[in-house]
Design an enzyme around this catalytic site. Structure first.
Site, PDB file in Angstrom:
ATOM      1  N   HIS A   1      10.060  12.962 -32.385  1.00  0.00           N
ATOM      2  CA  HIS A   1      10.687  11.612 -33.045  1.00  0.00           C
ATOM      3  C   HIS A   1      11.589  10.237 -32.671  1.00  0.00           C
ATOM      4  O   HIS A   1      12.092  10.227 -33.000  1.00  0.00           O
ATOM      5  CB  HIS A   1      10.993  11.961 -34.580  1.00  0.00           C
ATOM      6  CG  HIS A   1      10.970  10.726 -35.925  1.00  0.00           C
ATOM      7  ND1 HIS A   1      10.170   9.452 -35.400  1.00  0.00           N
ATOM      8  CD2 HIS A   1      11.679  10.344 -36.236  1.00  0.00           C
ATOM      9  CE1 HIS A   1       9.959   8.333 -36.004  1.00  0.00           C
ATOM     10  NE2 HIS A   1      10.943   9.159 -36.959  1.00  0.00           N
TER      11      HIS A   1
ATOM     12  N   LYS B   1       8.040  16.732 -36.527  1.00  0.00           N
ATOM     13  CA  LYS B   1       8.600  17.964 -37.047  1.00  0.00           C
ATOM     14  C   LYS B   1       8.821  18.732 -35.441  1.00  0.00           C
ATOM     15  O   LYS B   1      10.013  18.914 -35.179  1.00  0.00           O
ATOM     16  CB  LYS B   1       7.775  18.742 -37.602  1.00  0.00           C
ATOM     17  CG  LYS B   1       8.754  20.280 -37.964  1.00  0.00           C
ATOM     18  CD  LYS B   1      10.332  19.543 -38.713  1.00  0.00           C
ATOM     19  CE  LYS B   1      10.870  21.225 -38.276  1.00  0.00           C
ATOM     20  NZ  LYS B   1      11.713  21.193 -36.946  1.00  0.00           N
TER      21      LYS B   1
ATOM     22  N   CYS C   1      13.585  18.400 -40.655  1.00  0.00           N
ATOM     23  CA  CYS C   1      13.448  17.443 -40.005  1.00  0.00           C
ATOM     24  C   CYS C   1      13.012  17.282 -39.034  1.00  0.00           C
ATOM     25  O   CYS C   1      13.667  18.320 -38.272  1.00  0.00           O
ATOM     26  CB  CYS C   1      15.491  16.598 -40.518  1.00  0.00           C
ATOM     27  SG  CYS C   1      16.352  17.284 -41.005  1.00  0.00           S
TER      28      CYS C   1
ATOM     29  N   CYS D   1      11.118   3.110 -37.834  1.00  0.00           N
ATOM     30  CA  CYS D   1      10.818   4.128 -37.051  1.00  0.00           C
ATOM     31  C   CYS D   1       8.841   3.186 -37.143  1.00  0.00           C
ATOM     32  O   CYS D   1       8.332   4.156 -35.937  1.00  0.00           O
ATOM     33  CB  CYS D   1      10.790   5.046 -37.731  1.00  0.00           C
ATOM     34  SG  CYS D   1      12.158   5.555 -39.315  1.00  0.00           S
TER      35      CYS D   1
END
Lengths: 384, 131
Positions: A332, A328, A206, A83
């Site tokens: 992402h 959030k 998530c 990430c």
């Protein structure tokens, strides 16, 4: 080393872009960045991406995108740090310009998660963790962070609801972001009543799964005026690592890679946390966001909830946290996230962030994590 | 999972064998090429203890590919008696009965099967200590 400036950025909306491929997404962001400048010749393309080989059956992303954007025959390659790929690619691009190796470099990130079918996306994202000592046992990326969250809650006596309020703040911010994947407000109950993924993490703890691309153009600071009226200095930058498997760490209550990278980047920029107006932090999960606030030095350990409810992380408080909505709410797109964060700070510091604009912002910090804290890239941007 | 990849990890995942730094005594699980504490590359073999307590855990409800038939199952970090932390599954206890600080012990169990014709993967999991 030469000083380095960002002279242009481009971002796609983070979304489920069913009709667009990996290269079309990055092409769109790249063209937008070129159009923000007077379209200088690009000497190199350094792009972040994590999952294309798993989900789009595509490696060799550098050349693919250089071809798509008409940069052939110049050098191009992909950087992968899970990430943190976008932040890592930015560090590589910064180093290339600072060293004098290249003058004008396009960097950024792209991710096409919706090319994954069935459980492949979860599996691919999980590869940020240790394959033999974590994933082998059926851990997912979520479950590793869930273990950290449970430990944090017990250690500090923080109730589960406090984390829900972090999501609420991110969605309130993201509701003002036209490029956000989830641009709507939620309540504490939205988080608490959403599906349990891996106790205690629910769906609304998530970041969502989505596609996106962000591009940035870098050049030596002394040349920036040649290409654009709006440019921002990269004042400090650092990357740091920690063990990939969380069980090998001394503490589950901190991401040491963030502490180290932040310390080095702040020193390079000659700033302290008090100088920072805006921070785009890496909140893959609510617990990741909270640890990041603490590790970056914006928050006393275990005390985030009271501070947050008193407005500490909004404009006028200690630091405006994720005016974009963060991972959030903005979304992402994994290997692109680090590039989005820096592009968003660029818009803020050049006064073009629209409804998200933080007044009088002059210093911004982006923090991009790869894995569960196994690598972190911290970048300090300053208005010049 | 390829057979060699599974096979070469058997000493660690099935027998809790790892290494200890010959210079500073730091236990490394999994083994590393250089000690993260002192930088030495001299190690001796070391067998981890089989008992410890549960430091933290999660109940997986949405599993990764390959584990679809398993939920809910428990993943935990166990603090072994010598202080070493290890990630594994927690077994023989219902999700609603598992709790932090629970005393646990190593037990050899099946983890997952690679479809109908792949290898059956085994490893050490941890269960509540049977008194």
């Amino acid at each position: 080393m030469r000083k380095v400036a960002i002279i242009g950025t481009g971002m796609t909306k983070v979304d489920k872009h069913w009709k667009k491929s990996l290269k079309e997404l990055f092409g769109q962001a790249g063209i937008e960045a070129l159009n923000q400048t007077n379209s200088p010749a690009i000497d190199a393309l350094i792009v972040g991406n994590m999952c294309a080989s798993d989900l789009s059956d595509q490696n060799n992303i550098g050349a693919l995108l250089a071809d798509h954007l008409g940069f052939v025959p110049n050098t191009a390659y992909r950087v992968e740090a899970a990430c943190g790929s976008g932040g890592a690619a930015f560090l590589a691009a910064y180093s290339a310009v600072a060293s004098g190796m290249y003058d004008v470099v396009m960097t950024g990130g792209v991710e096409k998660l919706t090319d994954g079918v069935g459980g492949n996306t979860t599996l691919s994202l999980g590869k940020a963790a240790d394959a033999e000592y974590e994933l082998f046992y059926g851990s997912s990326f979520v479950s590793i962070n869930a273990m950290i969250m449970r430990y944090y809650m017990k250690h500090y006596g923080v109730p589960r609801e406090a984390f829900a309020d972090f999501s609420v703040l991110m969605h309130r911010n993201g509701s003002r972001n036209a490029l956000a994947q989830l641009p709507f407000e939620i309540t504490r109950e939205t988080v608490l009543d959403s599906d349990m993924i891996s106790d205690p993490i629910t769906l609304f703890d998530c970041a969502p799964v989505g596609d996106g691309a962000a591009a940035l153009i870098l050049c030596p600071l002394e040349d920036a005026k040649k290409y654009s009226d709006d440019f921002i200095e990269v004042a400090g930058i650092a990357g740091a690592t920690d063990t990939v498997d969380i069980a090998s760490r001394e503490s589950l209550l901190t991401f040491k890679s963030t502490v180290t990278a932040a310390d080095r980047a702040y020193k390079m920029a000659r700033i302290s946390t008090a100088d920072v107006d805006i921070a785009e932090i890496h909140d893959t999960f609510t617990i990741t966001g909270v640890l990041s606030l603490e590790d970056l030095g914006f928050c006393e350990r275990g005390k985030f909830h009271k501070m947050m409810m008193n407005g500490a992380f909004e404009p006028g408080g200690i630091v405006a946290v994720n005016p974009s909505g963060g991972l959030k709410s903005r979304g992402h797109p994994v290997g692109a996230t680090g590039a989005y964060q820096i592009a968003e700070l660029f818009l803020q510091l050049t006064g073009r962030a629209g409804k998200m604009q933080v007044p009088d912002a002059s210093v911004g910090v982006a923090q991009n994590i790869g894995g569960s804290g196994s690598s972190t890239y911290v970048t300090v941007l300053r208005r010049v | 999972m390829s057979v060699p990849r599974y096979w070469r990890e058997i000493p660690r995942r099935s027998r809790l064998e790892t290494v200890k730094c010959s210079e500073c005594g730091t236990i490394s699980y999994p083994p590393r090429a250089r000690c993260g504490k002192c930088g030495s590359s001299k190690f001796e073999n070391y067998k981890l203890p089989e008992k410890g307590e549960l430091m933290t855990f999660t109940v997986v409800r949405t599993p990764p590919k390959g584990f679809e038939k398993m939920p809910p199952y428990i993943i935990g970090v166990v603090k072994l008696e010598d202080g070493t932390l290890i990630t594994s599954q927690i077994t023989d206890v219902a999700p609603e009965e598992v709790n932090v600080n629970m005393k646990v012990e190593a037990v050899f169990r099946k983890v997952v099967e690679d479809g109908d014709s792949g290898i059956i993967q085994y490893a050490i999991k941890f269960r509540p200590v049977i008194k």
